[in-house]
Design an enzyme around this catalytic site. Structure first.
Site, short mmCIF file in Angstrom:
data_model
loop_
_atom_site.label_atom_id
_atom_site.label_comp_id
_atom_site.label_asym_id
_atom_site.label_seq_id
_atom_site.Cartn_x
_atom_site.Cartn_y
_atom_site.Cartn_z
N ASP A 40 0.84 -1.19 0.00
CA ASP A 40 0.00 0.00 0.00
C ASP A 40 0.87 1.25 0.00
O ASP A 40 1.61 1.50 0.95
CB ASP A 40 -0.88 -0.01 1.26
CG ASP A 40 -1.69 1.27 1.38
OD1 ASP A 40 -2.71 1.38 0.68
OD2 ASP A 40 -1.29 2.17 2.15
N TYR A 45 2.88 9.85 -0.34
CA TYR A 45 3.97 9.25 0.45
C TYR A 45 5.32 9.53 -0.22
O TYR A 45 6.37 9.33 0.41
CB TYR A 45 3.81 7.72 0.60
CG TYR A 45 2.60 7.22 1.34
CD1 TYR A 45 1.73 8.08 2.00
CD2 TYR A 45 2.32 5.86 1.38
CE1 TYR A 45 0.62 7.59 2.66
CE2 TYR A 45 1.21 5.36 2.04
CZ TYR A 45 0.36 6.24 2.68
OH TYR A 45 -0.74 5.73 3.33
N LYS A 74 -2.82 5.74 -4.15
CA LYS A 74 -3.94 6.65 -3.86
C LYS A 74 -3.76 7.98 -4.58
O LYS A 74 -2.63 8.51 -4.63
CB LYS A 74 -4.03 6.90 -2.35
CG LYS A 74 -3.96 5.63 -1.53
CD LYS A 74 -4.18 5.88 -0.05
CE LYS A 74 -3.79 4.66 0.77
NZ LYS A 74 -2.36 4.56 1.04
N HIS A 107 -7.73 9.21 -1.77
CA HIS A 107 -7.04 9.18 -0.47
C HIS A 107 -7.87 9.81 0.67
O HIS A 107 -7.84 9.33 1.80
CB HIS A 107 -5.69 9.89 -0.60
CG HIS A 107 -4.68 9.47 0.42
ND1 HIS A 107 -3.33 9.51 0.22
CD2 HIS A 107 -4.83 8.97 1.67
CE1 HIS A 107 -2.71 9.07 1.29
NE2 HIS A 107 -3.59 8.74 2.18
#
Ligand code: A2P
Length: 306
Positions: A40, A45, A74, A107
């Site tokens: 994930d 990120y 996401k 997200h």
């Protein structure tokens, strides 16, 4: 309303928030060796290139095939405008170096102003993140559906959505969200939202399933609770394994994070046993219920979900 695809998932995945650099590549490859098949990540990120590199290397070394893996990413909150959704998705694909994403999530239900692909948290003159609040999650969802039609992603879902936001998608969309990825753990077990998702055929995926323990503050972690350790001892397992197995037995898919090989292995081994009903009941009431991840920088949005 259509389901986005064959929606079978591994029972546990690996959360990768904050995994970075060359050591990040090593960790992801170790995880694949150990048997993790679901990873994930997210545009925000800023590590999709690391996850992608590890996956591509593992595939070319013959450890695993692409079809065996479930890659989750996401859409960033700055790419919510329907005209930018495909751009955001293609950027993630480029960074991952993959032809498709298995599960692509919205997200958050909150949209931020777009300034550039690299500005993840635009601020207004008051120092608050600058919202694009006129955009509804449904507007973005309808554009995400097109990414499925174009073959860029296999399945779509959402993250951090509350019940009424899920209802909006179910009422106005053409494809049913496969997953709602939310905080879920012994500390915040989300019974009502879980029940709603389960009735609607939406899988609940749990981030922060261990309650984000910090090595230097273990005394504050629920993993340290005497009652949990008693249950752990009964099964010959660790508290973390009990906390993860609790979620698996609730039909929730946990995605614990770890950068340590022994703990990566330990967490995956939560699949090797089952909890008895009486212990599940004890665990339901063991920890005071409190959300850890409040997204408090988004509270000024009318789409703030909590
Ligand atoms: P580490 O990377 O040193 O293993 P969460 O997924 O709930 O956000 O928790 C992530 C944190 O939990 C990480 O800091 C990770 O540290 C720690 N962690 C992961 N697995 C375990 C485990 N089996 N026992 C104790 N701590 C763990």
């Amino acid at each position: 309303m259509a389901n986005s695809a064959n929606n079978k998932f591994p029972k546990i995945g690996l959360g990768t928030y904050k995994i970075a650099g060359d050591t990040g590549v090593i960790i992801i490859k170790q995880a694949i060796q150990l048997g993790y098949r679901m990873f994930d990540t997210a545009f925000v990120y800023e590590n999709e290139h690391i996850i992608g590199q590890a996956i591509r290397e593992a595939i070319s070394e013959g450890t695993v095939s692409r079809e065996e893996l479930t890659v989750i990413s996401k859409l960033g909150p700055c790419h919510h405008h329907p005209d930018r959704v495909e751009q955001g998705c293609r950027l993630s694909l480029l960074r991952l170096g993959l032809d498709y994403i298995d599960l692509y999530l919205l997200h958050t239900p909150v949209a931020l102003k777009y300034r550039s692909d690299d500005e993840l948290k635009p601020l207004d003159s008051d120092g608050k993140v600058e919202l694009d609040d006129e955009l509804s999650p449904l507007d973005t969802w309808l554009a995400l559906e097109k990414c499925v039609q174009k073959g860029l992603v296999r399945m779509i879902g959402v993250s951090n959505f509350n019940r009424s936001q899920l209802e909006q998608i179910l009422n106005g969309g053409n494809i049913r969200p496969t997953v709602n990825q939310v905080e879920c753990s012994l500390k915040f077990h989300q019974k009502e939202l879980r029940d709603y998702c389960s009735n609607e055929g939406i899988k609940c995926m749990a981030f922060t399933p261990l309650g984000k323990p910090k090595a230097n503050e273990m005394e504050n972690s629920f993993l340290n609770l005497d009652e949990l350790q008693v249950i752990a001892k009964k099964y010959g397992k660790t508290s973390a394994q009990i906390a993860l197995r609790y979620l698996v037995d609730l039909n929730v898919i946990p995605i614990p994070k770890s950068t340590n090989e022994a703990r990566l292995k330990q967490n995956l081994e939560a699949l090797n046993f089952e909890l008895q009903k009486e212990d599940m009941h004890k665990l339901d009431h063991l920890v005071e219920q409190k959300r850890l991840m409040t997204l408090n920088w988004l509270t000024h949005s009318k789409h703030y979900p909590f």
